[in-house]
Structures are given as structure tokens and as C-alpha cells.
Motif scaffolding. Structure first.
Motif, PDB file in Angstrom:
ATOM      1  N   SER A   1      65.649  48.015  15.864  1.00  0.00           N
ATOM      2  CA  SER A   1      65.418  49.454  15.764  1.00  0.00           C
ATOM      3  C   SER A   1      64.706  49.915  17.037  1.00  0.00           C
ATOM      4  O   SER A   1      64.192  49.094  17.810  1.00  0.00           O
ATOM      5  CB  SER A   1      64.541  49.750  14.546  1.00  0.00           C
ATOM      6  N   ALA A   2      64.651  51.214  17.244  1.00  0.00           N
ATOM      7  CA  ALA A   2      63.965  51.729  18.440  1.00  0.00           C
ATOM      8  C   ALA A   2      62.509  51.270  18.456  1.00  0.00           C
ATOM      9  O   ALA A   2      62.013  50.789  19.476  1.00  0.00           O
ATOM     10  CB  ALA A   2      64.049  53.248  18.491  1.00  0.00           C
ATOM     11  N   ALA A   3      61.818  51.378  17.319  1.00  0.00           N
ATOM     12  CA  ALA A   3      60.421  50.950  17.257  1.00  0.00           C
ATOM     13  C   ALA A   3      60.302  49.443  17.440  1.00  0.00           C
ATOM     14  O   ALA A   3      59.404  48.963  18.140  1.00  0.00           O
ATOM     15  CB  ALA A   3      59.793  51.377  15.929  1.00  0.00           C
ATOM     16  N   GLY A   4      61.205  48.693  16.820  1.00  0.00           N
ATOM     17  CA  GLY A   4      61.176  47.236  16.959  1.00  0.00           C
ATOM     18  C   GLY A   4      61.452  46.794  18.378  1.00  0.00           C
ATOM     19  O   GLY A   4      60.794  45.892  18.906  1.00  0.00           O
ATOM     20  N   ALA A   5      62.424  47.433  19.032  1.00  0.00           N
ATOM     21  CA  ALA A   5      62.742  47.092  20.421  1.00  0.00           C
ATOM     22  C   ALA A   5      61.563  47.427  21.335  1.00  0.00           C
ATOM     23  O   ALA A   5      61.217  46.642  22.217  1.00  0.00           O
ATOM     24  CB  ALA A   5      63.998  47.827  20.875  1.00  0.00           C
ATOM     25  N   ALA A   6      60.931  48.577  21.115  1.00  0.00           N
ATOM     26  CA  ALA A   6      59.776  48.947  21.937  1.00  0.00           C
ATOM     27  C   ALA A   6      58.647  47.934  21.761  1.00  0.00           C
ATOM     28  O   ALA A   6      58.032  47.499  22.734  1.00  0.00           O
ATOM     29  CB  ALA A   6      59.299  50.351  21.584  1.00  0.00           C
ATOM     30  N   LEU A   7      58.398  47.524  20.523  1.00  0.00           N
ATOM     31  CA  LEU A   7      57.345  46.539  20.261  1.00  0.00           C
ATOM     32  C   LEU A   7      57.654  45.205  20.928  1.00  0.00           C
ATOM     33  O   LEU A   7      56.807  44.628  21.626  1.00  0.00           O
ATOM     34  CB  LEU A   7      57.177  46.339  18.758  1.00  0.00           C
ATOM     35  N   MET A   8      58.875  44.718  20.744  1.00  0.00           N
ATOM     36  CA  MET A   8      59.230  43.424  21.328  1.00  0.00           C
ATOM     37  C   MET A   8      59.282  43.482  22.848  1.00  0.00           C
ATOM     38  O   MET A   8      58.829  42.555  23.520  1.00  0.00           O
ATOM     39  CB  MET A   8      60.558  42.940  20.754  1.00  0.00           C
ATOM     40  N   ASN A   9      59.833  44.554  23.388  1.00  0.00           N
ATOM     41  CA  ASN A   9      59.921  44.660  24.847  1.00  0.00           C
ATOM     42  C   ASN A   9      58.536  44.760  25.481  1.00  0.00           C
ATOM     43  O   ASN A   9      58.301  44.209  26.554  1.00  0.00           O
ATOM     44  CB  ASN A   9      60.796  45.844  25.242  1.00  0.00           C
ATOM     45  N   GLY A  10      57.623  45.442  24.827  1.00  0.00           N
ATOM     46  CA  GLY A  10      56.261  45.488  25.326  1.00  0.00           C
ATOM     47  C   GLY A  10      55.603  44.121  25.282  1.00  0.00           C
ATOM     48  O   GLY A  10      54.939  43.703  26.230  1.00  0.00           O
ATOM     49  N   THR A  11      55.829  43.412  24.196  1.00  0.00           N
ATOM     50  CA  THR A  11      55.259  42.070  24.045  1.00  0.00           C
ATOM     51  C   THR A  11      55.840  41.115  25.076  1.00  0.00           C
ATOM     52  O   THR A  11      55.106  40.385  25.753  1.00  0.00           O
ATOM     53  CB  THR A  11      55.526  41.534  22.627  1.00  0.00           C
ATOM     54  N   LEU A  12      57.158  41.114  25.208  1.00  0.00           N
ATOM     55  CA  LEU A  12      57.815  40.184  26.127  1.00  0.00           C
ATOM     56  C   LEU A  12      57.475  40.477  27.586  1.00  0.00           C
ATOM     57  O   LEU A  12      57.280  39.557  28.374  1.00  0.00           O
ATOM     58  CB  LEU A  12      59.326  40.212  25.923  1.00  0.00           C
ATOM     59  N   SER A  13      57.391  41.756  27.932  1.00  0.00           N
ATOM     60  CA  SER A  13      57.121  42.094  29.329  1.00  0.00           C
ATOM     61  C   SER A  13      55.689  41.757  29.734  1.00  0.00           C
ATOM     62  O   SER A  13      55.399  41.622  30.914  1.00  0.00           O
ATOM     63  CB  SER A  13      57.398  43.572  29.587  1.00  0.00           C
ATOM     64  N   HIS A  14      54.833  41.597  28.756  1.00  0.00           N
ATOM     65  CA  HIS A  14      53.437  41.289  29.056  1.00  0.00           C
ATOM     66  C   HIS A  14      53.086  39.832  28.733  1.00  0.00           C
ATOM     67  O   HIS A  14      51.947  39.402  28.912  1.00  0.00           O
ATOM     68  CB  HIS A  14      52.521  42.239  28.278  1.00  0.00           C
ATOM     69  N   ALA A  15      54.067  39.074  28.279  1.00  0.00           N
ATOM     70  CA  ALA A  15      53.822  37.695  27.835  1.00  0.00           C
ATOM     71  C   ALA A  15      53.196  36.835  28.918  1.00  0.00           C
ATOM     72  O   ALA A  15      52.315  36.019  28.643  1.00  0.00           O
ATOM     73  CB  ALA A  15      55.123  37.063  27.345  1.00  0.00           C
ATOM     74  N   LEU A  16      53.632  36.992  30.129  1.00  0.00           N
ATOM     75  CA  LEU A  16      53.120  36.168  31.228  1.00  0.00           C
ATOM     76  C   LEU A  16      52.039  36.889  32.031  1.00  0.00           C
ATOM     77  O   LEU A  16      51.465  36.314  32.942  1.00  0.00           O
ATOM     78  CB  LEU A  16      54.266  35.753  32.149  1.00  0.00           C
ATOM     79  N   ASP A  17      51.802  38.146  31.712  1.00  0.00           N
ATOM     80  CA  ASP A  17      50.781  38.973  32.357  1.00  0.00           C
ATOM     81  C   ASP A  17      50.981  39.126  33.857  1.00  0.00           C
ATOM     82  O   ASP A  17      50.023  39.219  34.624  1.00  0.00           O
ATOM     83  CB  ASP A  17      49.377  38.434  32.054  1.00  0.00           C
TER      84      ASP A  17
ATOM     85  N   LEU B   1      62.271  37.014  13.952  1.00  0.00           N
ATOM     86  CA  LEU B   1      61.660  37.659  12.798  1.00  0.00           C
ATOM     87  C   LEU B   1      61.642  39.171  12.966  1.00  0.00           C
ATOM     88  O   LEU B   1      62.024  39.908  12.054  1.00  0.00           O
ATOM     89  CB  LEU B   1      60.234  37.134  12.587  1.00  0.00           C
ATOM     90  N   GLN B   2      61.237  39.651  14.133  1.00  0.00           N
ATOM     91  CA  GLN B   2      61.186  41.088  14.378  1.00  0.00           C
ATOM     92  C   GLN B   2      62.577  41.722  14.287  1.00  0.00           C
ATOM     93  O   GLN B   2      62.733  42.808  13.734  1.00  0.00           O
ATOM     94  CB  GLN B   2      60.552  41.387  15.738  1.00  0.00           C
ATOM     95  N   MET B   3      63.583  41.045  14.849  1.00  0.00           N
ATOM     96  CA  MET B   3      64.933  41.603  14.797  1.00  0.00           C
ATOM     97  C   MET B   3      65.446  41.650  13.364  1.00  0.00           C
ATOM     98  O   MET B   3      66.141  42.577  12.990  1.00  0.00           O
ATOM     99  CB  MET B   3      65.872  40.830  15.716  1.00  0.00           C
ATOM    100  N   SER B   4      65.087  40.669  12.552  1.00  0.00           N
ATOM    101  CA  SER B   4      65.536  40.686  11.156  1.00  0.00           C
ATOM    102  C   SER B   4      64.781  41.750  10.356  1.00  0.00           C
ATOM    103  O   SER B   4      65.341  42.342   9.435  1.00  0.00           O
ATOM    104  CB  SER B   4      65.360  39.303  10.515  1.00  0.00           C
ATOM    105  N   MET B   5      63.542  42.012  10.713  1.00  0.00           N
ATOM    106  CA  MET B   5      62.744  43.019   9.999  1.00  0.00           C
ATOM    107  C   MET B   5      63.022  44.442  10.480  1.00  0.00           C
ATOM    108  O   MET B   5      62.749  45.398   9.761  1.00  0.00           O
ATOM    109  CB  MET B   5      61.255  42.716  10.183  1.00  0.00           C
ATOM    110  N   ASN B   6      63.524  44.580  11.687  1.00  0.00           N
ATOM    111  CA  ASN B   6      63.759  45.894  12.304  1.00  0.00           C
ATOM    112  C   ASN B   6      65.183  45.999  12.833  1.00  0.00           C
ATOM    113  O   ASN B   6      65.387  46.155  14.029  1.00  0.00           O
ATOM    114  CB  ASN B   6      62.765  46.113  13.453  1.00  0.00           C
TER     115      ASN B   6
END
Length: 128
Positions: free
Chosen positions: A67-83, A49-54
Motif C-alpha cells: 500500500s502507499a503507507a506500507g511502501a513509504a514505511l518500508m522505503n524509509g526503513t530500507l533507505s536508512h538501514a545502512l545510515d 511481513l509488511q507486504m503481506s500486511m499492507n
């Protein structure tokens, strides 16, 4: 002197070798956590969804672009997914989830090399 001026002066100095090494280790730790997080089943639909929206051509950890903002958002989310990010004992703190996604997206946007990325991440960690 303002905080911004201090950060600019700090950014214009060479990063000490031990600091650069710590940032490299933290970047490796962050990326490994992002790759593991990207494989978590619950994130596939959110990523799509994020990739299609950004749409864009900036790298998303685990595959794909946004997009740069979309990649930053997703990468932050994914890198913290498992904490598990920032769990090595070389430093105390938890800045990677906020700093690395933004720095990587910006570095990719302007075509910065690894040395510039390490310097920018050092400034981000120092400022966080």
C-alpha cells in the motif's frame, strides 16, 4: 499568513534549476541507499511481513509492492538501514529518509510526473 499558506505559495512557484538538481542528486543518493539496504539480510522477513500486511501496488525499493503507507514505511526503513543516506556534500541536512518515501508513494498514487515529484520533494525538504 500561516505556515501552511507559505508552503502552498512556495509549492506554486517554479523550483529553481539548482534546487531541482540538488533534489535529483538527493533522490539518487536516497534510492541507492535504499537498494543497498534492501539487500541487508535482516530485512527480508520484515519486508515480507509488511507486504503481506499492507497489500497494494506501490513500489518498494529493491522489489515488491505494498500500500502507499506500507511502501513509504518500508522505503524509509530500507533507505536508512545502512545510515549512508544524505552523505553527499551538496547540502547539509538529513531530510531524505522522511521526505522521499512519502513523496514517492504519493506521486505514484496520483500518477505525478518527475517534475511534480521534484517540486513536492523540494517543499518537503524546505518544510523539514
Amino acid at each position: 499568513m500561516s505556515i501552511t499558506q507559505h508552503l502552498i505559495r512556495f509549492a506554486q512557484t517554479d523550483v529553481p534549476a539548482d534546487v531541482a538538481q540538488m533534489v535529483r542528486l538527493s533522490l539518487f543518493d536516497w534510492a541507492a541507499c535504499g537498494l543497498a539496504g534492501a539487500r541487508e539480510g535482516g530485512f527480508a522477513k520484515v519486508i515480507d511481513l509488511q507486504m503481506s500486511m499492507n497489500p497494494g501496488d506501490r513500489t518498494v525499493v529493491g522489489g515488491g509492492t505494498a500500500s502507499a503507507a506500507g511502501a513509504a514505511l518500508m522505503n524509509g526503513t530500507l533507505s536508512h538501514a545502512l545510515d549512508y543516506d544524505d552523505t553527499h556534500f551538496g547540502h547539509i541536512g538529513h531530510p531524505s529518509v522522511a521526505v522521499f518515501p512519502a513523496v514517492l508513494a504519493a506521486a505514484e498514487e496520483i500518477g505525478a510526473d518527475l517534475a511534480a515529484l521534484i517540486c513536492a520533494a523540494s517543499v518537503g525538504v524546505e518544510g523539514s
